[in-house]
Scaffold this motif. Sequence first.
Motif, short mmCIF file in Angstrom:
data_model
loop_
_atom_site.label_atom_id
_atom_site.label_comp_id
_atom_site.label_asym_id
_atom_site.label_seq_id
_atom_site.Cartn_x
_atom_site.Cartn_y
_atom_site.Cartn_z
N GLU A 145 1.72 -18.03 57.53
CA GLU A 145 0.94 -17.49 56.40
C GLU A 145 0.50 -18.55 55.40
OE1 GLU A 145 0.65 -13.80 55.45
OE2 GLU A 145 1.16 -13.21 57.48
N GLN A 201 5.13 -10.50 62.63
CA GLN A 201 4.22 -11.53 63.16
C GLN A 201 4.24 -11.53 64.69
OE1 GLN A 201 2.86 -14.63 60.85
NE2 GLN A 201 2.63 -12.70 59.77
N THR A 202 4.14 -10.33 65.25
CA THR A 202 4.13 -10.23 66.72
C THR A 202 2.94 -9.41 67.23
OG1 THR A 202 5.57 -8.27 66.63
CG2 THR A 202 6.65 -10.41 66.99
N ARG A 222 2.32 -7.05 61.76
CA ARG A 222 2.11 -8.18 60.86
C ARG A 222 3.43 -8.61 60.22
NH1 ARG A 222 -0.58 -8.77 54.98
NH2 ARG A 222 -0.23 -11.00 54.90
N TRP A 243 -4.94 -10.33 60.16
CA TRP A 243 -3.96 -9.36 60.67
C TRP A 243 -4.49 -7.93 60.59
CZ3 TRP A 243 0.23 -9.95 63.64
CH2 TRP A 243 0.76 -11.23 63.76
N LYS A 300 5.37 -13.92 69.68
CA LYS A 300 5.73 -14.24 68.29
C LYS A 300 4.77 -15.33 67.80
CE LYS A 300 8.56 -14.59 64.66
NZ LYS A 300 8.73 -13.57 63.67
#
Length: 179
Positions: free
Chosen positions: A172, A54-55, A51, A11, A150
Amino acid sequence: MDLSALPRTIWSELALANDDRQHPWRTPVLASIDSDGCPQARTVVLRNVDRHAQTLQFFTDSRSPKVNQLRASPQIQLVFWSKTLNWQVRISATADIATEGLEVDAAWELVKKTPARKDYLSDLAPGDALPLKKKQTLGNNHHLAVITAKVSRIDWLSLSYEGHQRAEISVEKLHWLTP
Ligand SMILES: Cc1cc2nc3c(=O)[nH]c(=O)nc-3n(C[C@H](O)[C@H](O)[C@H](O)COP(=O)(O)O)c2cc1C
């Protein structure tokens, strides 16, 4: 590299690519499926990395074929390759398209100051046949759309003479795979 920190490292690298025009991850390939079930892959520019959410975000023309394709089949894959890192990352994600609203307004504020503004103001849509004697003219309204991906899964592959490494990260969690 601390391998347990791999999700964070990936990330962080994506964030670097978002800020650095020269970063090889700045222009990933976005693959999707069209209405005939055929694959469609094209290069896009990474425009935002979050991050926390998460996009990943990308800009496109709302009239381009990919927009209707993504609305009908939002499952996508993004492929990033860096010769510097010797890393390939394949990101599975779900795409959402916004053609209006605050996010699109903010994106247009950025794009309208750049030469790319012409692409989004053109009277001709991407993929339209270009009439021989007609010049492209610019309209008053832009056609900028924001694609938000996403992320659901990351497949990381590291190439090395000492031995390749591969791992799958979903939400994750890290699983080691045979390269
Ligand atoms: C380096 C590079 C960057 C590109 N960036 C974008 C982009 O950010 N957004 C976009 O819609 N198309 C971008 N394109 C064009 C697409 O690859 C594609 O040709 C176009 O969007 C039409 O795709 P479609 O017919 O699948 O909708 C880029 C092409 C290249 C070569």
